[in-house]
Design a protein around this motif. Structure first.
Motif, PDB file in Angstrom:
ATOM      1  N   CYS A  21      -2.088 -54.997  12.419  1.00  0.00           N
ATOM      2  CA  CYS A  21      -0.594 -54.716  12.224  1.00  0.00           C
ATOM      3  C   CYS A  21       0.642 -55.653  12.001  1.00  0.00           C
ATOM      4  O   CYS A  21       1.196 -55.822  11.275  1.00  0.00           O
ATOM      5  N   THR A  22       0.218 -56.490  13.311  1.00  0.00           N
ATOM      6  CA  THR A  22       1.278 -57.541  13.289  1.00  0.00           C
ATOM      7  C   THR A  22       1.084 -58.573  12.336  1.00  0.00           C
ATOM      8  O   THR A  22       1.950 -59.262  11.735  1.00  0.00           O
ATOM      9  N   LYS A  23      -0.262 -58.824  11.915  1.00  0.00           N
ATOM     10  CA  LYS A  23      -0.377 -59.744  10.726  1.00  0.00           C
ATOM     11  C   LYS A  23       0.186 -59.400   9.532  1.00  0.00           C
ATOM     12  O   LYS A  23       0.532 -60.098   8.755  1.00  0.00           O
ATOM     13  N   LEU A  24      -0.046 -57.994   9.332  1.00  0.00           N
ATOM     14  CA  LEU A  24       0.372 -57.321   8.012  1.00  0.00           C
ATOM     15  C   LEU A  24       1.921 -57.521   7.812  1.00  0.00           C
ATOM     16  O   LEU A  24       2.555 -57.928   6.824  1.00  0.00           O
ATOM     17  N   LEU A  25       2.585 -57.384   9.122  1.00  0.00           N
ATOM     18  CA  LEU A  25       4.047 -57.641   9.054  1.00  0.00           C
ATOM     19  C   LEU A  25       4.565 -58.976   8.907  1.00  0.00           C
ATOM     20  O   LEU A  25       5.330 -59.317   8.040  1.00  0.00           O
ATOM     21  N   GLN A  26       3.775 -59.834   9.384  1.00  0.00           N
ATOM     22  CA  GLN A  26       3.984 -61.385   9.239  1.00  0.00           C
ATOM     23  C   GLN A  26       3.928 -61.667   7.942  1.00  0.00           C
ATOM     24  O   GLN A  26       4.735 -62.535   7.289  1.00  0.00           O
ATOM     25  N   GLU A  27       2.967 -61.003   7.078  1.00  0.00           N
ATOM     26  CA  GLU A  27       2.743 -61.163   5.488  1.00  0.00           C
ATOM     27  C   GLU A  27       3.555 -60.679   4.748  1.00  0.00           C
ATOM     28  O   GLU A  27       3.271 -60.551   3.460  1.00  0.00           O
ATOM     29  N   ASP A  28       4.631 -59.599   5.205  1.00  0.00           N
ATOM     30  CA  ASP A  28       5.326 -58.705   4.631  1.00  0.00           C
ATOM     31  C   ASP A  28       4.764 -57.880   3.632  1.00  0.00           C
ATOM     32  O   ASP A  28       4.756 -57.735   2.544  1.00  0.00           O
ATOM     33  N   LYS A  36       8.517 -46.780  20.848  1.00  0.00           N
ATOM     34  CA  LYS A  36       8.058 -48.108  21.176  1.00  0.00           C
ATOM     35  C   LYS A  36       7.675 -48.827  20.088  1.00  0.00           C
ATOM     36  O   LYS A  36       7.803 -49.933  19.955  1.00  0.00           O
ATOM     37  N   CYS A  37       7.359 -48.075  18.836  1.00  0.00           N
ATOM     38  CA  CYS A  37       7.139 -48.968  17.574  1.00  0.00           C
ATOM     39  C   CYS A  37       8.485 -49.593  17.218  1.00  0.00           C
ATOM     40  O   CYS A  37       8.327 -50.593  16.584  1.00  0.00           O
ATOM     41  N   ALA A  38       9.628 -48.888  17.225  1.00  0.00           N
ATOM     42  CA  ALA A  38      11.011 -49.470  16.715  1.00  0.00           C
ATOM     43  C   ALA A  38      11.167 -50.604  17.496  1.00  0.00           C
ATOM     44  O   ALA A  38      11.628 -51.528  16.751  1.00  0.00           O
ATOM     45  N   ALA A  39      11.196 -50.592  18.897  1.00  0.00           N
ATOM     46  CA  ALA A  39      11.638 -51.633  19.589  1.00  0.00           C
ATOM     47  C   ALA A  39      10.709 -52.848  19.392  1.00  0.00           C
ATOM     48  O   ALA A  39      11.074 -53.965  19.264  1.00  0.00           O
ATOM     49  N   LEU A  40       9.325 -52.802  18.954  1.00  0.00           N
ATOM     50  CA  LEU A  40       8.400 -53.681  18.841  1.00  0.00           C
ATOM     51  C   LEU A  40       8.785 -54.595  17.374  1.00  0.00           C
ATOM     52  O   LEU A  40       8.703 -55.698  17.189  1.00  0.00           O
ATOM     53  N   LEU A  41       8.865 -53.515  16.405  1.00  0.00           N
ATOM     54  CA  LEU A  41       9.391 -54.140  15.065  1.00  0.00           C
ATOM     55  C   LEU A  41      10.605 -54.866  15.172  1.00  0.00           C
ATOM     56  O   LEU A  41      10.680 -56.004  14.513  1.00  0.00           O
ATOM     57  N   LYS A  45      11.526 -56.677  17.716  1.00  0.00           N
ATOM     58  CA  LYS A  45      11.222 -57.904  18.213  1.00  0.00           C
ATOM     59  C   LYS A  45      10.380 -58.902  17.494  1.00  0.00           C
ATOM     60  O   LYS A  45      10.705 -59.975  17.290  1.00  0.00           O
ATOM     61  N   LYS A  46       9.550 -58.119  16.788  1.00  0.00           N
ATOM     62  CA  LYS A  46       8.267 -58.934  16.082  1.00  0.00           C
ATOM     63  C   LYS A  46       9.098 -59.237  14.565  1.00  0.00           C
ATOM     64  O   LYS A  46       8.720 -60.326  14.314  1.00  0.00           O
ATOM     65  N   ALA A  47       9.811 -58.453  14.060  1.00  0.00           N
ATOM     66  CA  ALA A  47      10.279 -58.522  12.599  1.00  0.00           C
ATOM     67  C   ALA A  47      11.669 -58.719  12.473  1.00  0.00           C
ATOM     68  O   ALA A  47      12.022 -58.954  11.170  1.00  0.00           O
ATOM     69  N   GLY A  48      12.312 -58.513  13.490  1.00  0.00           N
ATOM     70  CA  GLY A  48      13.961 -58.291  13.344  1.00  0.00           C
ATOM     71  C   GLY A  48      14.334 -57.257  12.975  1.00  0.00           C
ATOM     72  O   GLY A  48      13.821 -56.337  12.269  1.00  0.00           O
ATOM     73  N   ALA A  49      15.614 -57.048  13.481  1.00  0.00           N
ATOM     74  CA  ALA A  49      16.573 -55.648  13.107  1.00  0.00           C
ATOM     75  C   ALA A  49      16.648 -55.239  11.605  1.00  0.00           C
ATOM     76  O   ALA A  49      16.290 -54.118  11.417  1.00  0.00           O
ATOM     77  N   GLN A  50      16.583 -56.119  11.055  1.00  0.00           N
ATOM     78  CA  GLN A  50      16.887 -55.706   9.348  1.00  0.00           C
ATOM     79  C   GLN A  50      15.299 -55.179   8.918  1.00  0.00           C
ATOM     80  O   GLN A  50      15.490 -54.253   8.064  1.00  0.00           O
ATOM     81  N   GLN A  51      14.690 -55.939   9.201  1.00  0.00           N
ATOM     82  CA  GLN A  51      13.155 -55.531   8.610  1.00  0.00           C
ATOM     83  C   GLN A  51      12.718 -54.170   9.302  1.00  0.00           C
ATOM     84  O   GLN A  51      12.138 -53.322   8.554  1.00  0.00           O
ATOM     85  N   ALA A  52      13.328 -53.912  10.651  1.00  0.00           N
ATOM     86  CA  ALA A  52      13.005 -52.679  11.203  1.00  0.00           C
ATOM     87  C   ALA A  52      13.846 -51.655  10.419  1.00  0.00           C
ATOM     88  O   ALA A  52      13.116 -50.461  10.102  1.00  0.00           O
TER      89      ALA A  52
END
Length: 240
Positions: free
Chosen positions: A181-188, A209-214, A216-223
């Motif tokens: 899932c993290t890889k998919l996020l990184q690849e948009d 938990k998901c919102a907090a991780l998003l 952190k990993k992808a930024g507030a705008q992407q979340a």
């Protein structure tokens, strides 16, 4: 994060393998509300030979749940959708009955079997797009055939949208699912997140938990895009 939309869950009670009672459904909704969710698309399974609850019954249960939530002053909007398991000639059902689509839109929450090949997945996605539907691949992290990023990118380029489960990103489905899932996020390559919640034991919502991780990993705008903006466009039947 407040105002989130859950586009995939099995909270509607006694219609599939999800919530087993109205009380459990209400408890799940209260949990989602406490986590910041303000709109839920209820997506009971449709799978020929396994989950074939008549749409009329589903509508009646939906209305009952909506009334109970309103009576409890639970300020969460409920919409009705479907998680549709791929089958031959599925476009006929989808064309004839909007109840098999997401909140009556052209979006279709599409489920595959774990053993489906990439050729099978490509076929159904392409056929749906050709016929004017907008497929959303449910919990894409679960399918072995999609574990190669190039296959996911091909599907997205072909018109598919990708949904991942909040619990998978939060690590509740194991390290492998979380890493993918993290890889998919990184690849948009993610468009939506859903709880896929079924009950209050092993398959609970994990939106907090998901919102907090998003973030952190992808930024507030992407979340915000994945949890609020894209779901709003789906509900309005707009292109992303």
């Amino acid at each position: 994060m407040e105002g989130m939309v859950d586009i995939h869950c099995h909270i509607l009670p006694e219609v599939d393998d999800g919530a087993r009672s109205m009380e459990e459904a209400l408890k799940l909704l209260r949990t989602e509300y406490a986590q910041g969710v303000r709109c839920v698309i209820l997506t009971p399974h449709y799978r020929g030979g396994l989950f074939e609850t008549p749409r009329g019954k589903i509508q009646r249960v939906f209305e009952k749940l909506t009334n109970r939530a309103q009576a409890e002053d639970l300020k969460i909007e409920l919409l009705l959708g479907c998680e549709f398991h791929r089958e031959m000639d599925m476009w006929e059902k989808l064309s004839e009955n909007a109840a098999y689509r997401m909140a009556g839109t052209s979006y279709v929450l599409l489920e595959f079997a774990g053993q489906d090949s990439i050729e099978c997945i490509k076929y159904y996605v392409t056929e749906l797009v050709i016929r004017g539907f907008r497929p959303v691949i449910a919990h894409a992290e679960r399918y072995p055939a999609l574990r190669e990023i190039r296959h996911v990118r091909f599907l997205v380029d072909s018109g598919a949208h990708i949904q991942i489960n909040a619990g998978s990103l939060a690590g509740m489905e194991g390290w492998s699912s979380r890493r993918f899932c993290t890889k998919l996020l990184q690849e948009d390559l993610v468009h939506f997140v859903g709880s896929d919640a079924h009950n209050m034991e092993k398959r609970k919502p994990y939106f907090d938990k998901c919102a907090a991780l998003l973030e952190k990993k992808a930024g507030a705008q992407q979340a915000r895009r994945l949890l609020l903006e894209n779901p709003a466009k789906l509900i309005a039947n707009e292109y992303l």
